[in-house]
Every structure is written in structure tokens, then in C-alpha cells.
Scaffold this active site. Sequence first.
Site, PDB file in Angstrom:
ATOM      1  N   ASP A  23       0.881  -1.163   0.000  1.00 37.86           N
ATOM      2  CA  ASP A  23       0.000   0.000   0.000  1.00 37.86           C
ATOM      3  C   ASP A  23       0.923   1.218   0.000  1.00 37.86           C
ATOM      4  O   ASP A  23       1.554   1.524   1.008  1.00 37.86           O
ATOM      5  CB  ASP A  23      -0.886  -0.047   1.261  1.00 37.86           C
ATOM      6  N   LYS A  86       2.879  11.145  -3.540  1.00 42.19           N
ATOM      7  CA  LYS A  86       1.803  10.474  -4.278  1.00 42.19           C
ATOM      8  C   LYS A  86       0.895  11.489  -4.977  1.00 42.19           C
ATOM      9  O   LYS A  86       0.306  11.200  -6.011  1.00 42.19           O
ATOM     10  CB  LYS A  86       0.996   9.615  -3.295  1.00 42.19           C
ATOM     11  N   GLU A 186      -7.236   0.418  -4.496  1.00 39.86           N
ATOM     12  CA  GLU A 186      -7.258   0.316  -3.024  1.00 39.86           C
ATOM     13  C   GLU A 186      -8.596  -0.231  -2.509  1.00 39.86           C
ATOM     14  O   GLU A 186      -8.597  -1.120  -1.654  1.00 39.86           O
ATOM     15  CB  GLU A 186      -6.941   1.681  -2.397  1.00 39.86           C
ATOM     16  N   ASP A 210     -12.973   5.671   2.518  1.00 35.34           N
ATOM     17  CA  ASP A 210     -11.552   5.755   2.892  1.00 35.34           C
ATOM     18  C   ASP A 210     -11.205   7.166   3.367  1.00 35.34           C
ATOM     19  O   ASP A 210     -11.102   8.092   2.558  1.00 35.34           O
ATOM     20  CB  ASP A 210     -10.705   5.354   1.665  1.00 35.34           C
TER      21      ASP A 210
END
Length: 618
Positions: A23, A86, A186, A210
Site C-alpha cells: 500500500d 503520491k 485500493e 476511505d
Amino acid sequence: MAKVSINLATGSLQKEEIIVGIDLGTTNSLVAFINPDKNPQVINDAGKGVLVPSVVHFDQTGGITVGNEAKNYLITDPQNTIFSVKRLLGRSYADIENYKNLFSYKVIDDNTESLVKVKVGDRFYTPIELSGLILKELKERAEHALKTPVTRAVITVPAYFNDSQRQATRDAGKLAGLDVLRIVNEPTAASLAYGIGLNQEETKTIAVYDLGGGTFDVSILQIQNGIFEVLSTNGDTFLGGDDFDRAIFEYWVQQNNLNAAELAENRELTQELRLKAEEAKKSFSHQSIFNEKVGDIWCTIDRDTFEQLILAKVEQTINACTNALKDAGLTVEQIDEVVMVGGSTRTALVKRKVAEFFKRPVHDDINPDEVVALGAAIQADILAGNRKDILLLDVTALSLGIETMGGLMDVIIPRNSKVPTKAGRQYTTSVDGQVNMKISVYQGERDLVKENRKLAEFDLKGIPAMPAGLPKVDINFLLNADGILKVQAIELRSNTKQEVEVKPAYGITDEQVEQMLMDSITYAQDDVQQRMLIEARTEGEQMVYTAERFLEKNNAYLSIPEITETQKYIQALKDSLTSGDKDLILKKVDELNDYTRPFAERVMDMAISQAMKGKSIE
Ligand code: AMP
């Protein structure tokens, strides 16, 4: 040399080797594997902790640290400490224009559509390299903890990541010495961790909520025959637990009548209060009142007050859920399961509101920081063929793509994609007045097309003559269940069309496929380096072209010294193009750009005022 066999169903090399699930997060990253008891487990190397902060620090001597140690430099050495990379992965400067001020390090704007870079000292790093460093750290930790080499991985990305962001993630993996078997969404990984989607017979619709430290997203997925389809995503890339901390911090500032301006000067105290605020927030998972001191400042807050402070933010996430459902064309009643991901879903109010909205209990038994990595490890296990109960679907053994600038391979359908599949991308011309475009279709894993296998080539003719960058050419790849690939090119403004059909598996033996895969792993790091050099060169060439045309067109608006000086910068950039040094090329691009930016703006203003003359305003 030991013979390594290849699993043609998965396109992966078969060795008795662990495939890890990674992850790669905005704030933290982690790695998981399937343990000998066949259970997914996160890796905690030498007690360093499971979560590795996604932070990279560069010191003066070229030393690089990643993780907790690097995080300490966020305050003491912010220019050389890279976080949130990211957010930059696979992005052009135009994409991040609105939030560029967020970064304490230098993000390069070179005025082109190329991908962003980060400048540290004299070096230019692409987000791919920076993410590669984080992945390398994770790989090394896994190897150290498991006492075995780790070369294969499944990496997760947000469901909303586009092609370019996914490709960048693959490349980062390559740079870290990892063979990335698959990029997985994800929310898909999180569902797998809860066992949702493992039963091939079930058809389900699920919502994955999330909420991390700095980002929020919700995805609606449909699972059918073991295939996950993303129906919609929604969210806010700047909403998360950090906002909750900030709310508590501001509450204390107010309660203690602290002077905001003075506090802003005192970075250390601010930081201490921020950390204390996070501590208070977390404490509400097991207590209802928090009461501590920082120096002589009382930090007191109870859970009810906290919930009032964050209510509006939480409701914002619920609005996003409403929108996601609407986009998917579904009602709340049609959602079968709700999965919670991200550290901030531990907040009691968040759980209550989400369960209330979806009218059902949520899945929250698995540690929300770990659930994605654990699911990625399960996906890795499926790909390794270790789960006999799960049927492996037909996948493409090798990637399919086309040749782009500088002889680079642009992958359109990555290897291991399930068949049938379709994918496409938009391209444009690189030269003014270009009326033909050569489309060369390749198969293989190498970054340079010359190392791959050519499948077909055709010319798209009849593109209307326009300035470079204006024509829009859609290239679509359709791979059907019989393994026939249809490549279609359409120029959207004129509707000019051309297509070919090929069978990629025709004329290639299993041994050749195996060799191609082996080579791609052997040369992975060299390949990515070379790709980055070619990309820098292409960017430099484009910059020379644009700058020369700018001088030609606007010399009336420029002074003689400005023209000569610009020419000098152009020449320096031209000289660097043959150097083979990507940092030097990017430095020269940056310098030319910095020099010309002020008068590019001036010329623009003049052109506007010229255009305004002669037009009467009523
Ligand atoms: P992630 O980005 O998924 O790692 O999430 C990290 C976020 O989760 C941070 O904002 C943490 O403060 C938050 N977090 C961790 N533990 C808790 C907790 N017990 N209650 C509320 N938030 C938490």
C-alpha cells in the site's frame, strides 16, 4: 542457470518466492505478505513499526533516508524533505497548479505539459524516482524481516488514478527492483481483505469509505464473477484527519486566548500543540475527556465538543457518498456491504454517520491502516495461483502499447490485464502542420520499443493541418476473448479513422515470452533510467522549439539584449541535449524557462492590449 518457468495464466515467473502486497500511501506506506499459516500479515521489520511514513530526506552529502527518520526533517530541513509525493505521481504541472503552495520543497514548473519534477539541491527528481525510493525501503524491510529476496509485488492505487498515474506507479516499482505483477485499486484490496469478492458466484455492490490523514475518497464497486468494477468514485483530496487535528488546535488557541500571530512565529510550540491535538483525537477511541498541558497551556477538550467541531467535515464526506451513489445510479438500499479504510475511520462520529447513511453496520474489524496492504497480499496470493478455489481468468501475457516520442513504449494494455479488455489514450501532434501520424503497435515489457516485438504499423492520414498540440487523436485498443487485438485511431476534429487487427499471441513461443519477461526484470532499472533521459531530452527539444518560435514571432516586443540572452540560454539547452545527463538537461530547461517567463507574460499582456484596441466597448 536455474530454469525459471513462467505461468502463462498470470504472465508471472514461477519461483518459490513470496509476492508482497504494497500500500503506497500519501502519508504512510506498508507492506504485507501471506504467512505460512496462509493468513495475510503486515511486515514490521525489526520493530521499526508497520507504517513507514512516505517521506524522503536528502542530506548535503547525498545520503537518503526514508520513513520515520526522514519525517523528523520535515521541520528542521523542509526544502530537502519530500512528503506527499503520491499527489505528484503521474501529474503535470497544470494538474497541481492549484495546490503547489502546499509543498515546502521546490516543484518545477517548466511551462510544458510534461510531468512535474522536484528540485533538491542540484538534482531533479521525478515523483517516480521518489516513490521508487519509498518502495525500495519497503522491499528492503520485507527482505530483512522475511530473510528472503523479494522481487515481485502487487501495488495498490486509488480507484480514481488515471493511466498515467498507474503507469508511474509501475515505473516506481521497476526502479525499486520490483516486478509489479498488478496494480490494484485500493477499495478492491480492502474488500478482498474482508473476503468480499473471493466467492466467484456472488454478485455484490459495495461502498468503500476511505478517510486518511489528508485525503478522503469513497468508491462504489460492483463485484460479479470475481471481477471488480468501479462504478463511481467521489471525495476530496484535501480532507482528512489533519483537519480534525487542526480543529482541536484552533479550539485550544481560542480557549487559552493565545495570540495567533505570536504562535505562528513559534514553530516548535505550534508543532507540539498539533501533535497534542492528534493525541487528544486518538484518545477519544477509549476515553471521553482529554486534559493535558503543553508548557503552561491547558489542552482540555471532551468528546462531545470534538464531535461538534468536526461535524461539518464529516457531513461533507457524507455528501460525497450521496454523490457517488448518484453517479453510480444506485440507492442506499442497493449497497450490500460498507468497508471502512484509513486511520481516521476510527473516529466514532465517522463510523456512526457512515453506518447511519448506508443504513447498515460497517466492516471495521480489520485495522483500517492495514486493510489495503493485507488485501494486496491476498491479491498477490491469487496471482501466484496459490488459491485453488479461485479460478484464474485469462490474462494478457505481455503488455501492448504504441511507440511515442524518442522511441519509447507507451503501454496501453498492461500485462496481466484480464481478457477481454479495452483501453485507450489521447495523443496529439508534435510539429506544426503535421497531417500524418505513424502508429506503431508493440508487445513487450521494455521501455524502448526497439527491445519489444512489433505487431503492426499504420499511418493515420488526413489530420487537418493545425498547430502542434491541437489535433486530438484517440487510440483505442480492444482485445477480445479470442486474443485478437483491434487498434483504432481517430482524429476527433475531422473524424479521420484508421484501424488494424492483429493477434499478439501469433508467432511467439512460450520460451520467447518467458525470455522477454526475464529480460524486462534484468534490465528494469536501466530501462527506467533511459526512459527518464529520453523524456528529459524530448522535453528539452520541445522547449527549444517553443522558445525559438517565441523569439521569431515576438521579436518586436523584445529588446536586443533580451533576444541575445535568450538565444544564449537556448544554445546552452541545445548543448546539454547530447550530454546524456538528465539533470543537466532539466537544469537548462529550468534556467531558460526562468529567464523567459517575465517577458512571456509581458508579451501576452501586450498582445491582449493590442487586441483590445480597435474594439469599442459599448
Ligand atoms: P492514514 O492516512 O490512513 O494512515 O490515516 C492516518 C490518520 O488516522 C491520521 O490523521 C491519524 O491521526 C488518524 N488516526 C489514527 N488513529 C486514530 C484514532 N484512534 N482516532 C481517530 N483518528 C485516528
